[in-house]
Design an enzyme around this catalytic site. Structure first.
Site, short mmCIF file in Angstrom:
data_model
loop_
_atom_site.label_atom_id
_atom_site.label_comp_id
_atom_site.label_asym_id
_atom_site.label_seq_id
_atom_site.Cartn_x
_atom_site.Cartn_y
_atom_site.Cartn_z
N LEU A 120 0.82 -1.21 0.00
CA LEU A 120 0.00 0.00 0.00
C LEU A 120 0.85 1.26 0.00
O LEU A 120 0.44 2.31 -0.46
CB LEU A 120 -0.90 0.02 1.25
CG LEU A 120 -1.95 -1.07 1.34
CD1 LEU A 120 -2.56 -1.11 2.73
CD2 LEU A 120 -3.03 -0.85 0.29
N ASN A 239 5.74 14.29 11.79
CA ASN A 239 5.83 13.81 10.41
C ASN A 239 4.50 14.05 9.70
O ASN A 239 4.02 13.19 8.93
CB ASN A 239 6.20 12.31 10.41
CG ASN A 239 6.72 11.85 9.06
OD1 ASN A 239 7.04 12.67 8.19
ND2 ASN A 239 6.80 10.55 8.87
N1 LIG Z 1 -3.75 1.72 7.17
C1 LIG Z 1 -3.43 2.06 5.93
N2 LIG Z 1 -4.26 1.78 4.91
C2 LIG Z 1 -3.93 2.14 3.64
N3 LIG Z 1 -2.78 2.79 3.30
C3 LIG Z 1 -1.91 3.08 4.28
C4 LIG Z 1 -2.18 2.74 5.65
N4 LIG Z 1 -1.17 3.18 6.40
C5 LIG Z 1 -0.28 3.76 5.56
N5 LIG Z 1 -0.71 3.70 4.28
C6 LIG Z 1 0.01 4.25 3.11
O1 LIG Z 1 1.36 3.81 3.16
C7 LIG Z 1 2.25 4.94 3.19
C8 LIG Z 1 3.46 4.63 4.06
O2 LIG Z 1 3.04 4.40 5.40
P1 LIG Z 1 3.74 5.05 6.65
O3 LIG Z 1 3.75 6.53 6.48
O4 LIG Z 1 3.10 4.56 7.89
O5 LIG Z 1 5.23 4.49 6.49
P2 LIG Z 1 6.58 5.12 7.01
O6 LIG Z 1 7.68 4.17 6.69
O7 LIG Z 1 6.42 5.46 8.45
O8 LIG Z 1 6.72 6.42 6.13
P3 LIG Z 1 7.53 7.77 6.39
O9 LIG Z 1 8.63 7.80 5.40
O10 LIG Z 1 6.51 8.85 6.14
O11 LIG Z 1 7.97 7.78 7.82
C9 LIG Z 1 1.42 6.10 3.71
O12 LIG Z 1 1.90 7.31 3.21
C10 LIG Z 1 0.01 5.77 3.21
O13 LIG Z 1 -0.23 6.37 1.96
#
Ligand SMILES: Nc1ncnc2c1ncn2[C@@H]1O[C@H](COP(=O)(O)OP(=O)(O)OP(=O)(O)O)[C@@H](O)[C@H]1O
Length: 454
Positions: A120, A239
């Site tokens: 996703l 963030n």
């Molecule tokens: N529960 C969910 N359902 C659908 N899509 C999601 C969900 N959670 C996150 N996403 C998608 O996945 C992407 C990445 O998730 P997330 O931001 O939690 O990862 P991260 O590794 O912490 O990213 P970052 O680089 O911003 O720290 C999000 O930007 C969002 O578009």
């Protein structure tokens, strides 16, 4: 500490709270999110309840993270120095071993419990995959943290903030349980799945026209409720960006939730700045050099909210980086400081109140930035854009400029630019170039002296 779930209303079969002791076999199911319990939604009273129950646990986690060599958190007096007082405090932390925050990370064979589908999203720290819980058929999102790159303390901290913030209706639901894949390749936890899109995708779909005032108000009502809640508990998201705002229904934007608590910290915690910038970062973050230590401040979130506000209404970002070396930002800053009388054209369509919100969020003076509450009041109550007809006119010209300069700046919006206008524009560009060069020289000096300090 475990929060009681005596009445698990509306929980699908097979999604009950697990036993408090880890089962010897892999869990048959993910467990319910905190918000599926009968926890009343966000209100002044609820905050008190959460304040006592939830955040004590988050503090405990922070303290345990500290004692395992994580970042220092000032303001709570703990340190990893090993002094007598600190050791005592650490002991009191470990007494809480039975708490949710200290529950073990369970090893499970992913394929036994879930059918994992497409990715996703990806981030700097991991990736999210869509999956189906085999037993209930429920669609869920699994957040993976690849090992060995991810430190266990970082995973535990993110899980705890995500889980304990879950009861808020505008924060993504995180299901109880920290897991590790049986092949040791990743840590993971489970969240509710957002079937639609992130705000980023919603805005991109408008082809740089923005989602309009009505939807912007909808999005901000939800986001500000979540952020105000976090700020009231002295937590800073750190963030905030369009990718981390999830829209559950693309028609009226009535269900919007904030996600990604990987960088969330207590206010006044000290963190090391990593060499990474994005267009949501405030100038004080963009100015720091790698490994510089920063104090976490709510104003960081408020700046990002200003950028998101602009992005929602204009369909594009105000600048790539809040640094005077980035011309669009420099022009805004010059206008704010009244060094340039003409408001950059891209801000012309905002109403007086909409522009005020931008001035009070996108101000480099941290102390002048509004609180989340003030942002919410302005977005929800005020008209944010000028009526369509007035958009081309440039109302926002400061009057304290030299008369000969004013004549040219008044016409700056015209396409039939006069010689004076061209001259003025040229001198503005020259001014920007010389300021940028001076700043670059100053920054490189700072970099050298910072290295010398080590
Ligand atoms: N529960 C969910 N359902 C659908 N899509 C999601 C969900 N959670 C996150 N996403 C998608 O996945 C992407 C990445 O998730 P997330 O931001 O939690 O990862 P991260 O590794 O912490 O990213 P970052 O680089 O911003 O720290 C999000 O930007 C969002 O578009």
């Amino acid at each position: 500490m475990h929060i009681q779930r005596s009445e698990e209303v509306g929980v699908p079969p097979g999604l009950r709270t697990p036993p408090r002791t880890p089962p010897s076999t892999p869990p048959a199911s993910p467990v319910m999110p905190r918000s599926a319990t009968r926890v009343r939604r966000h209100s002044a009273g609820d905050k008190k309840i959460f304040g006592i129950d939830l955040y004590k646990n988050v503090l405990i986690t922070n303290a345990s993270v500290r004692s395992e060599g994580g970042e220092k958190v000032s303001g709570h007096g703990a340190s990893s120095s090993g002094s007598g007082a600190a050791a005592k405090r650490r002991n009191s932390v470990f007494v809480k071993r039975g708490s949710v925050s200290m529950e073990p990370i369970k090893k499970i064979d992913l394929d036994d419990v879930y059918t994992v589908y497409k990715q996703l999203g990806t981030g700097r720290f991991g990736f999210i995959k869509l999956a189906e819980h085999r037993q209930s058929g429920m669609k869920i999102a699994i957040k993976f943290f690849p090992r060995p790159q991810t430190k266990q303390v970082d995973f535990i901290r993110e899980y705890n903030y995500s889980f304990f913030l879950s009861p808020h209706q505008n924060i993504i639901d995180t299901y109880e349980g920290m897991y590790q894949s049986s092949d040791d390749s990743a840590f993971f936890f489970v969240q509710e799945f957002c079937p639609r899109a992130s705000l980023r995708e919603a805005v991109e779909a408008t082809n740089q026209t923005g989602i309009g005032e009505v939807k912007t108000k909808q999005v901000f009502t939800a986001v500000m409720s979540a952020i105000e809640f976090m700020h009231d508990e002295n937590l800073v998201h750190r963030n905030l960006k369009a990718e981390n705002i999830l829209i559950f229904d693309s028609n009226d934007f009535s269900k919007v939730k904030v996600t990604d608590f990987g960088l969330t910290r207590k206010e006044n915690a000290t963190v090391k700045y990593l060499e990474y910038t994005n267009c949501y970062m405030s100038p004080e973050l963009c100015e720091t050099v790698a490994n510089e230590v920063l104090t976490v401040n709510k104003a960081i979130d408020v700046w990002a909210l200003g950028v998101i506000f602009f992005y929602c209404l204009k369909g594009r970002f105000p600048w790539q980086k809040a640094s005077i070396m980035c011309k669009p930002y420099w022009e805004w800053e010059q206008w704010l400081k009244r060094k340039n009388p003409t408001l950059p054209k891209k801000f012309n369509s905002f109403s007086e109140k909409g522009l005020k919100l931008l001035k009070k969020t996108l101000t480099p003076r941290v102390k002048d930035r509004w609180s989340a509450k003030e942002v919410r009041k302005c977005v929800t109550k005020e008209k944010l854009l000028k009526p369509a007809k007035a958009k081309e006119e440039n109302y926002y010209i400061y009057i304290d400029v030299e008369p000969n300069k004013k004549a040219s700046s008044d016409r700056s919006g015209d396409s039939n630019e006069t010689g004076d206008g061209k001259q003025h524009r040229k001198s503005t560009v020259q001014q920007w170039i010389s300021t940028t060069l001076a700043a670059m020289a100053e920054i490189s000096e700072q970099v050298v002296s910072a290295r010398d300090d080590i």
